[in-house]
Design a protein around this motif. Structure first.
Motif, short mmCIF file in Angstrom:
data_model
loop_
_atom_site.label_atom_id
_atom_site.label_comp_id
_atom_site.label_asym_id
_atom_site.label_seq_id
_atom_site.Cartn_x
_atom_site.Cartn_y
_atom_site.Cartn_z
N SER A 1 -27.19 -12.28 -1.32
CA SER A 1 -27.32 -10.89 -1.39
C SER A 1 -26.09 -10.16 -0.58
N GLU A 2 -25.59 -10.86 0.59
CA GLU A 2 -24.20 -10.41 1.08
C GLU A 2 -23.09 -10.61 0.25
N ALA A 3 -22.96 -11.18 -0.79
CA ALA A 3 -21.72 -11.69 -1.53
C ALA A 3 -21.89 -10.46 -2.61
N VAL A 4 -22.90 -9.75 -3.06
CA VAL A 4 -23.15 -8.78 -4.03
C VAL A 4 -22.91 -7.25 -3.52
N PRO A 5 -22.08 -6.47 -3.95
CA PRO A 5 -22.16 -5.12 -3.43
C PRO A 5 -23.33 -4.41 -3.66
N ALA A 6 -23.75 -3.64 -2.66
CA ALA A 6 -25.01 -2.70 -2.56
C ALA A 6 -24.94 -1.90 -4.23
N GLY A 7 -23.88 -1.65 -4.61
CA GLY A 7 -23.95 -0.62 -5.70
C GLY A 7 -24.27 -1.62 -6.88
N VAL A 8 -23.90 -2.83 -7.14
CA VAL A 8 -24.35 -3.83 -7.98
C VAL A 8 -25.76 -4.12 -7.97
N LEU A 9 -26.36 -4.24 -6.71
CA LEU A 9 -27.85 -4.61 -6.52
C LEU A 9 -28.62 -3.31 -7.11
N ARG A 10 -28.14 -2.10 -6.83
CA ARG A 10 -28.75 -1.11 -7.20
C ARG A 10 -29.09 -0.93 -8.73
N SER A 11 -27.89 -1.45 -9.28
CA SER A 11 -27.57 -1.07 -10.87
C SER A 11 -28.65 -2.08 -11.48
N MET A 12 -28.65 -3.23 -10.88
CA MET A 12 -29.52 -4.34 -11.30
C MET A 12 -31.21 -3.85 -11.32
N ASP A 13 -31.48 -2.91 -10.36
CA ASP A 13 -32.66 -2.49 -10.33
C ASP A 13 -32.96 -1.40 -11.46
#
Length: 528
Positions: free
Chosen positions: A298-310
């Motif tokens: 998770s630390e390698a993936v920007p927070a914006g990308v993780l939100r997009s995956m949601d």
């Protein structure tokens, strides 16, 4: 522990294309596949004695025009194509005894459409002449990572500015509007609309006409071919090609996570405890949510990308029914006897109602479906005088449970019986693939979605798989997304794998440093 230049996660057709290309470049490549065989959604099996069934994809118009697959010369590695006598037909209603059909011979198609509505044959010829002029440039535009450069430039040279603008406008039209602008009669219009439904974009939505236009032109141009012996023969040819180049393929190796240090992938770890150290690149032929949520730390993936995956939107779940029939299908419309692909269950208004059902969580009373006559397309699929066939339709998102799937399967049988009285009496084998079955056999088919995510405009181009992408590159320097979740999306064309392999080759080593820095700078701006 082993070491490789590149690890490809997944032996679907995109992963195998990427593996072959990297191995051709002299890289040491390992492919890790969770299932016990290759192909992903390109597989076949003998579900009923003497009958070969394609389990997922079946007809391959995109494969025979794809530069990614053409460059691999798969015919030298065991692949043989076959065609049905007619390409595709569309029955307008259960009472339709004269369904329009596309033939590979344009004179037959034009005469057929003129018979249904005078003048539409000439309109079809004009459209096809333009297709032949722009085919390579248009495919280059649609198949290239964003932003495409060479394709649009070639279109401008061939068409001129005004005609190129008109073409761009045509490609953005809703399928219903496009059909009305191109043709005057219902027969030609419905052929376009039925093919537009191969994607999951409502026919009244902008951009939904592209798939319909592409498929009717490909039907006229190269047809809808099938691999002799089953879809699995295409996967087998890809395996042969990748291995001939030196790639290693390991099955029953489910990847658990990718190890990242200093912004780069350094190793891939399997659920069984094996580790492959990575010298150059990782290519993920996986869904976008699985790569960003599960495989990368998770630390390698920007927070914006993780939100997009949601908020990632899957295409609607698929229900597929495989049939073995002891006689040919008794179509009410005899014109469908020779068609490999048949569209059934809805006219223009019916397609809108069907899509409205899917978008309002309503189980369709009268499902629109794609129907494949596989023995008609390839005589090796079942004994002479019989038919190996399948039907394919969609469930609404969120109601893909087994009970809903079984109710919809019964309705599919009802529609088939209406269009082909006596159909059910000829069925000697039947197997239902529910969305849960599809996902269990291929994790990329999440909840039965076969397109890697919706094809609607809000999740295409620079929005695929999330806003700011549109290419194979990811926020991790040497990790690339090479599945249908990446541009240009679903379909058996291998372009997603090719784009990922090209990006890996271009970004490798000292010469790739400026490219990597530029990509990281762009992604950092749009994925915060």
């Amino acid at each position: 522990m082993t070491t490789a230049d590149a690890v490809v996660i997944g032996a679907g057709h995109n992963g195998l294309v990427a593996a072959a290309m990297l191995a051709d470049a002299g890289w040491d490549v390992v492919v890790l596949e969770a299932q016990d065989g290759p192909g992903g959604a390109v597989k076949s099996a003998e579900l009923f004695p003497g009958y070969v069934s394609d389990l997922y994809s079946a007809f391959y118009p995109l494969s025979v025009v794809s530069p990614a697959l053409l460059a691999l010369h798969l015919e030298d590695h065991g692949l043989v194509w076959s065609h049905s006598p007619a390409v595709v037909g569309h029955a307008r209603s259960a009472e339709d005894d004269d369904a329009p059909v596309i033939f590979r011979d344009i004179d037959r198609t034009a005469a057929e459409l003129d018979r249904h509505h005078p003048g539409d044959g000439d309109r079809w010829r004009t459209l096809f002449d333009q297709w032949l002029l722009i085919r390579e440039a248009l495919l280059s535009t649609l198949f290239s990572p964003f932003p495409p450069v060479r394709g649009p430039a070639a279109l401008l040279r061939k068409l001129g500015t005004s005609e190129a603008l008109r073409l761009a406008h045509l490609m953005l039209l809703p399928a219903g509007v496009m059909a009305e602008q191109l043709f005057d009669g219902d027969a030609a219009r419905l052929l376009l609309l039925g093919n537009a439904m191969h994607a999951d974009v409502p026919i009244d939505a902008p951009g939904s006409g592209v798939m319909g236009y592409m498929l009717i032109m490909m039907a006229q141009d190269g047809g809808f071919p099938v691999p002799v012996g089953g879809a699995g023969q295409l996967a087998a040819a890809l395996v042969n090609r990748a291995r001939a180049a030196g790639a290693r393929i390991e099955y029953r190796q489910r990847v658990d996570h990718i190890e990242v240090r200093g912004g780069r992938a350094v190793a891939v770890h399997t659920a069984g405890g094996d580790t492959v150290q990575v010298r150059r690149a990782v290519i993920a032929d996986t869904s976008a949510p699985r790569l960003y949520r599960d495989l990368l730390p998770s630390e390698a993936v920007p927070a914006g990308v993780l939100r997009s995956m949601d908020h990632f939107v899957w295409d609607t779940p698929v229900l597929k029914i495989n049939y073995a029939l002891d006689e040919p299908i008794p179509w009410r419309s005899k014109s469908l006897n020779e068609a490999g692909t048949v569209h059934l269950g809805a006219d223009h208004n019916g397609l809108i109602r069907w899509m409205a059902d899917l978008n309002t969580a309503t189980l369709p009373e009268r499902p629109f479906m794609l129907f494949g006559q596989m023995t008609t397309a390839d005589s090796s699929r079942s004994p002479a005088g019989t038919e190996s066939a399948w039907a394919y339709t969609h469930l609404p998102r969120g109601v893909a449970d087994d009970a809903s799937a079984d109710r919809l399967a019964a309705r599919v049988d009802d529609v088939l019986e209406e269009h082909a009285p006596g159909f059910t009496d000829r069925v000697v084998g039947k197997s239902v693939q529910r969305p849960s079955d599809l996902e269990a056999s291929d994790a990329n088919l999440h909840t039965g979605a076969v397109n890697g995510g919706t094809s609607q405009l809000f999740q295409q181009l620079i929005f695929r798989p999330a806003p700011g992408f549109g290419r194979a590159e990811t926020p991790v320097q040497n990790v690339y997304l090479g599945s249908a979740a990446a541009i240009p999306g679903g379909g058996v064309h291998g372009i997603c794998g090719r784009n990922a392999a090209r990006a890996a080759l271009a970004g490798d080593g000292l010469l790739g440093w400026p490219r990597r820095r530029l990509n990281q700078a762009v992604l950092s701006l749009v994925t915060r």
